[in-house]
Design a protein around this motif. Structure first.
Motif, PDB file in Angstrom:
ATOM      1  N   VAL A  17       1.232  -1.204   0.043  1.00  0.00           N
ATOM      2  CA  VAL A  17      -0.088   0.276   0.065  1.00  0.00           C
ATOM      3  C   VAL A  17       0.943   1.594  -0.107  1.00  0.00           C
ATOM      4  CG1 VAL A  17      -2.201  -1.204   0.940  1.00  0.00           C
ATOM      5  CG2 VAL A  17      -0.056  -0.038   2.296  1.00  0.00           C
ATOM      6  N   ALA A  18       2.022   1.443  -0.285  1.00  0.00           N
ATOM      7  CA  ALA A  18       2.916   2.215   0.714  1.00  0.00           C
ATOM      8  C   ALA A  18       2.708   2.995  -1.101  1.00  0.00           C
ATOM      9  CB  ALA A  18       4.265   2.248   0.431  1.00  0.00           C
ATOM     10  N   LEU A  19       2.964   2.645  -1.422  1.00  0.00           N
ATOM     11  CA  LEU A  19       3.510   3.451  -2.974  1.00  0.00           C
ATOM     12  C   LEU A  19       1.857   4.494  -2.968  1.00  0.00           C
ATOM     13  CD1 LEU A  19       4.948   5.073  -5.166  1.00  0.00           C
ATOM     14  CD2 LEU A  19       4.401   3.204  -6.308  1.00  0.00           C
ATOM     15  N   PRO A  20       0.974   3.065  -3.345  1.00  0.00           N
ATOM     16  CA  PRO A  20      -0.662   4.015  -3.846  1.00  0.00           C
ATOM     17  C   PRO A  20      -1.171   5.030  -2.173  1.00  0.00           C
ATOM     18  CG  PRO A  20      -0.703   1.958  -3.551  1.00  0.00           C
ATOM     19  CD  PRO A  20       0.731   2.270  -4.272  1.00  0.00           C
ATOM     20  N   LEU A  21      -0.853   4.719  -1.313  1.00  0.00           N
ATOM     21  CA  LEU A  21      -1.037   5.298   0.155  1.00  0.00           C
ATOM     22  C   LEU A  21      -0.960   6.500  -0.534  1.00  0.00           C
ATOM     23  CD1 LEU A  21      -2.379   6.389   2.762  1.00  0.00           C
ATOM     24  CD2 LEU A  21      -0.073   4.688   3.344  1.00  0.00           C
ATOM     25  N   ARG A  22       1.255   7.107  -0.781  1.00  0.00           N
ATOM     26  CA  ARG A  22       1.266   7.918  -1.241  1.00  0.00           C
ATOM     27  C   ARG A  22       1.133   9.196  -1.700  1.00  0.00           C
ATOM     28  NH1 ARG A  22       5.724  10.174   1.731  1.00  0.00           N
ATOM     29  NH2 ARG A  22       7.289  10.859   1.015  1.00  0.00           N
ATOM     30  N   ARG A  23       0.940   8.384  -2.807  1.00  0.00           N
ATOM     31  CA  ARG A  23      -0.226   9.549  -4.053  1.00  0.00           C
ATOM     32  C   ARG A  23      -1.360  10.128  -3.525  1.00  0.00           C
ATOM     33  NH1 ARG A  23       0.392   4.538  -8.330  1.00  0.00           N
ATOM     34  NH2 ARG A  23       2.813   4.559  -8.807  1.00  0.00           N
ATOM     35  N   TYR A  24      -2.316   8.951  -2.657  1.00  0.00           N
ATOM     36  CA  TYR A  24      -3.412   9.814  -2.436  1.00  0.00           C
ATOM     37  C   TYR A  24      -3.008  10.836  -1.003  1.00  0.00           C
ATOM     38  CZ  TYR A  24      -7.812   9.493   0.458  1.00  0.00           C
ATOM     39  OH  TYR A  24      -8.816   9.349   0.988  1.00  0.00           O
ATOM     40  N   ARG A  28      -3.634  15.348  -1.605  1.00  0.00           N
ATOM     41  CA  ARG A  28      -4.222  15.870  -0.501  1.00  0.00           C
ATOM     42  C   ARG A  28      -3.936  17.200   0.205  1.00  0.00           C
ATOM     43  NH1 ARG A  28      -6.174  11.766  -2.829  1.00  0.00           N
ATOM     44  NH2 ARG A  28      -9.055  11.739  -2.673  1.00  0.00           N
ATOM     45  N   VAL A  29      -2.640  17.045   0.908  1.00  0.00           N
ATOM     46  CA  VAL A  29      -1.684  17.789   1.364  1.00  0.00           C
ATOM     47  C   VAL A  29      -0.293  18.564   0.717  1.00  0.00           C
ATOM     48  CG1 VAL A  29      -2.578  17.127   4.157  1.00  0.00           C
ATOM     49  CG2 VAL A  29      -0.634  16.433   2.128  1.00  0.00           C
ATOM     50  N   ASP A  30       0.401  19.398   1.290  1.00  0.00           N
ATOM     51  CA  ASP A  30       1.132  19.784   0.833  1.00  0.00           C
ATOM     52  C   ASP A  30       1.967  19.190   0.446  1.00  0.00           C
ATOM     53  OD1 ASP A  30       2.966  20.947   3.528  1.00  0.00           O
ATOM     54  OD2 ASP A  30       1.163  21.073   3.584  1.00  0.00           O
ATOM     55  N   PRO A  31       3.025  18.997   0.085  1.00  0.00           N
ATOM     56  CA  PRO A  31       4.898  18.185   0.224  1.00  0.00           C
ATOM     57  C   PRO A  31       5.293  17.670   1.284  1.00  0.00           C
ATOM     58  CG  PRO A  31       4.910  19.540  -1.884  1.00  0.00           C
ATOM     59  CD  PRO A  31       3.431  19.996  -0.965  1.00  0.00           C
ATOM     60  N   ALA A  32       5.468  19.180   2.774  1.00  0.00           N
ATOM     61  CA  ALA A  32       6.185  18.544   3.051  1.00  0.00           C
ATOM     62  C   ALA A  32       5.160  18.025   4.243  1.00  0.00           C
ATOM     63  CB  ALA A  32       5.863  19.995   3.568  1.00  0.00           C
ATOM     64  N   SER A  33       4.540  17.833   3.884  1.00  0.00           N
ATOM     65  CA  SER A  33       3.271  17.077   5.263  1.00  0.00           C
ATOM     66  C   SER A  33       2.700  15.468   4.632  1.00  0.00           C
ATOM     67  CB  SER A  33       1.419  18.064   5.199  1.00  0.00           C
ATOM     68  OG  SER A  33       1.964  19.475   5.821  1.00  0.00           O
ATOM     69  N   VAL A  38       1.443  10.110   6.112  1.00  0.00           N
ATOM     70  CA  VAL A  38       1.721   8.327   5.739  1.00  0.00           C
ATOM     71  C   VAL A  38       2.077   7.771   6.979  1.00  0.00           C
ATOM     72  CG1 VAL A  38       3.175   6.853   4.488  1.00  0.00           C
ATOM     73  CG2 VAL A  38       1.973   8.893   3.258  1.00  0.00           C
ATOM     74  N   SER A  39       3.243   8.449   7.897  1.00  0.00           N
ATOM     75  CA  SER A  39       3.427   8.157   9.110  1.00  0.00           C
ATOM     76  C   SER A  39       2.452   7.556  10.150  1.00  0.00           C
ATOM     77  CB  SER A  39       5.089   8.357   9.658  1.00  0.00           C
ATOM     78  OG  SER A  39       4.811   9.805  10.011  1.00  0.00           O
TER      79      SER A  39
END
Length: 178
Positions: A17-24, A28-33, A38-39
């Motif tokens: 799920v890591a890659l699809p979750l990261r894209r999701y 929806r949020v700024d890159p810094a968040s 995800v964590s």
């Protein structure tokens, strides 16, 4: 499930799920968040590993991510309200007769309290927080906060020289918005 089995299952799940979750999350949020959210999601997945469906865990993971994103938005909104309230309080003109020396007796009485008791009183009186929320801030139980607040108010009254209780209810218009 043993720790070894749980670790192995989580490792497989995380890879899936890591890659699809990261894209999701990234949409929806700024890159810094992104990493923070995800964590947070992976922490929930680890804690609720037995609830994660074995077949097609991605929708369940997205639901968890949606909740984490909502928590983040609420937190950001609270932060903005606090910053706004602080900015307004700094720019607010003093009331008639209210100067820097006004209420010196109250400030002196507050200074005489123990640090934690002073913080509890200020969170209650100035921020309008109820004991349950003060407990979340201080790490105490709500009951301990209520007891400390009661004792601190009595001590303030004694120090100021008043016989009645200090404070009472905070007017609704001055209470923190819920």
């Amino acid at each position: 499930m043993s720790d070894t089995d749980a670790t192995a299952r989580f490792t497989v799940l995380a890879r899936e799920v890591a890659l699809p979750l990261r894209r999701y999350v990234a949409r929806r949020v700024d890159p810094a968040s992104v990493d923070d959210v995800v964590s947070d999601v992976f922490l929930v997945l680890w804690r609720r590993l037995s609830d994660v469906p074995a077949e097609d865990p991605l929708p369940w993971t997205y639901a968890v991510a949606r909740g984490c994103l909502a928590n983040r938005r609420r937190s950001a909104a609270r932060h903005l309200r606090l910053v706004d309230r602080l900015a307004r309080s700094r720019t607010k003109s003093p009331s008639p007769g209210e100067g820097p020396g006004e209420h010196a007796d109250v400030h002196a009485a507050l200074a005489g309290l123990r640090e934690l008791d002073r913080e509890i009183v200020m969170l209650w009186a100035w921020e309008g927080l109820p004991p349950k929320e003060i407990a979340a801030v201080t790490g105490l139980t709500a009951n301990a906060v209520s007891i400390r607040l009661h004792r601190a108010k009595k001590e303030l009254a004694r120090r100021i020289g008043k016989t009645g209780p200090i404070g009472g209810q905070i007017p609704d218009e001055e209470r923190r918005p819920r």
